[in-house]
Motif scaffolding. Structure first.
Motif, PDB file in Angstrom:
ATOM      1  N   TRP A  38       0.849  -1.208   0.000  1.00 31.74           N
ATOM      2  CA  TRP A  38       0.000   0.000   0.000  1.00 31.74           C
ATOM      3  C   TRP A  38       0.877   1.247   0.000  1.00 31.74           C
ATOM      4  CZ3 TRP A  38      -2.821   1.760   5.045  1.00 31.74           C
ATOM      5  CH2 TRP A  38      -3.530   2.954   4.818  1.00 31.74           C
ATOM      6  N   ARG A  68     -10.160  -1.542   2.426  1.00 31.34           N
ATOM      7  CA  ARG A  68     -11.264  -0.605   2.219  1.00 31.34           C
ATOM      8  C   ARG A  68     -10.842   0.818   2.590  1.00 31.34           C
ATOM      9  NH1 ARG A  68     -14.219  -4.935   4.335  1.00 31.34           N
ATOM     10  NH2 ARG A  68     -14.309  -3.959   6.378  1.00 31.34           N
ATOM     11  N   ALA A  70      -7.822   2.132   2.424  1.00 29.34           N
ATOM     12  CA  ALA A  70      -6.946   2.649   1.374  1.00 29.34           C
ATOM     13  C   ALA A  70      -7.767   3.079   0.161  1.00 29.34           C
ATOM     14  CB  ALA A  70      -5.916   1.593   0.977  1.00 29.34           C
ATOM     15  N   SER A  71      -8.790   2.300  -0.162  1.00 33.86           N
ATOM     16  CA  SER A  71      -9.648   2.631  -1.302  1.00 33.86           C
ATOM     17  C   SER A  71     -10.496   3.864  -1.023  1.00 33.86           C
ATOM     18  CB  SER A  71     -10.555   1.451  -1.634  1.00 33.86           C
ATOM     19  OG  SER A  71      -9.784   0.343  -2.012  1.00 33.86           O
ATOM     20  N   ARG A  72     -11.052   3.938   0.174  1.00 30.58           N
ATOM     21  CA  ARG A  72     -11.945   5.035   0.543  1.00 30.58           C
ATOM     22  C   ARG A  72     -11.195   6.352   0.716  1.00 30.58           C
ATOM     23  NH1 ARG A  72     -13.400   7.783   4.913  1.00 30.58           N
ATOM     24  NH2 ARG A  72     -12.162   6.624   6.415  1.00 30.58           N
ATOM     25  N   SER A  73     -10.044   6.286   1.333  1.00 29.87           N
ATOM     26  CA  SER A  73      -9.335   7.512   1.702  1.00 29.87           C
ATOM     27  C   SER A  73      -8.538   8.124   0.555  1.00 29.87           C
ATOM     28  CB  SER A  73      -8.378   7.231   2.864  1.00 29.87           C
ATOM     29  OG  SER A  73      -7.305   6.410   2.444  1.00 29.87           O
ATOM     30  N   HIS A  74      -8.204   7.320  -0.450  1.00 27.04           N
ATOM     31  CA  HIS A  74      -7.353   7.795  -1.547  1.00 27.04           C
ATOM     32  C   HIS A  74      -6.062   8.381  -0.973  1.00 27.04           C
ATOM     33  CE1 HIS A  74     -11.023   8.400  -4.411  1.00 27.04           C
ATOM     34  NE2 HIS A  74     -11.118   7.328  -3.689  1.00 27.04           N
ATOM     35  N   SER A  75      -5.546   7.740   0.067  1.00 25.80           N
ATOM     36  CA  SER A  75      -4.377   8.260   0.776  1.00 25.80           C
ATOM     37  C   SER A  75      -3.363   7.159   1.029  1.00 25.80           C
ATOM     38  CB  SER A  75      -4.800   8.829   2.141  1.00 25.80           C
ATOM     39  OG  SER A  75      -5.709   9.881   1.984  1.00 25.80           O
ATOM     40  N   TYR A  76      -2.128   7.569   1.136  1.00 23.21           N
ATOM     41  CA  TYR A  76      -1.073   6.671   1.581  1.00 23.21           C
ATOM     42  C   TYR A  76      -0.989   6.745   3.098  1.00 23.21           C
ATOM     43  CZ  TYR A  76       0.325   6.417  -3.292  1.00 23.21           C
ATOM     44  OH  TYR A  76       0.338   6.217  -4.642  1.00 23.21           O
ATOM     45  N   THR A  79       0.456   9.877   4.812  1.00 16.04           N
ATOM     46  CA  THR A  79      -0.383  11.074   4.835  1.00 16.04           C
ATOM     47  C   THR A  79      -1.505  10.952   5.858  1.00 16.04           C
ATOM     48  OG1 THR A  79      -1.831  10.317   3.045  1.00 16.04           O
ATOM     49  CG2 THR A  79       0.125  11.585   2.418  1.00 16.04           C
TER      50      THR A  79
END
Length: 100
Positions: A38, A68, A70-76, A79
């Motif tokens: 990720w 989920r 990672a997909s929802r947040s659009h974040s690494y 961050t």
């Protein structure tokens, strides 16, 4: 998005996985591989889903929650405020990537 914006279940699952990844078992390696894919799949490697066959169900449940997230947040994760924890996982499981 910062960690305070995570849903409680997401935060708990991510922190359990981070803790597991800091162990020295085969399951710890699998969790570390998942988390590092990720964070930076180009340098840390991709995650083979069949690796999860050797992981306990409760860990897989946490991995699903984090997927989920990672997909929802659009974040690494860095961050989201988990940069130092992921750097520690890199030091443990990918020491060859440490730039000194």
């Amino acid at each position: 998005m910062r960690s305070e914006h995570l849903q409680p279940a997401e935060k708990a699952a991510l922190e359990r996985l981070i803790s597991r990844a800091q162990g020295n078992t085969g399951q710890s390696r699998s969790v570390a591989d998942f988390l590092l894919a990720w964070w930076n799949s180009a340098e840390c490697g991709k995650y083979d889903l069949t690796t999860a066959w050797g992981v306990d169900d409760d860990i897989v449940d946490d991995m699903c929650v984090v997927f989920r997230l990672a997909s929802r947040s659009h974040s690494y994760p860095d961050t989201l405020g988990y940069g130092s924890q992921f750097e520690a996982i890199v030091r443990e499981w990918r020491p060859e990537l440490i730039r000194g």
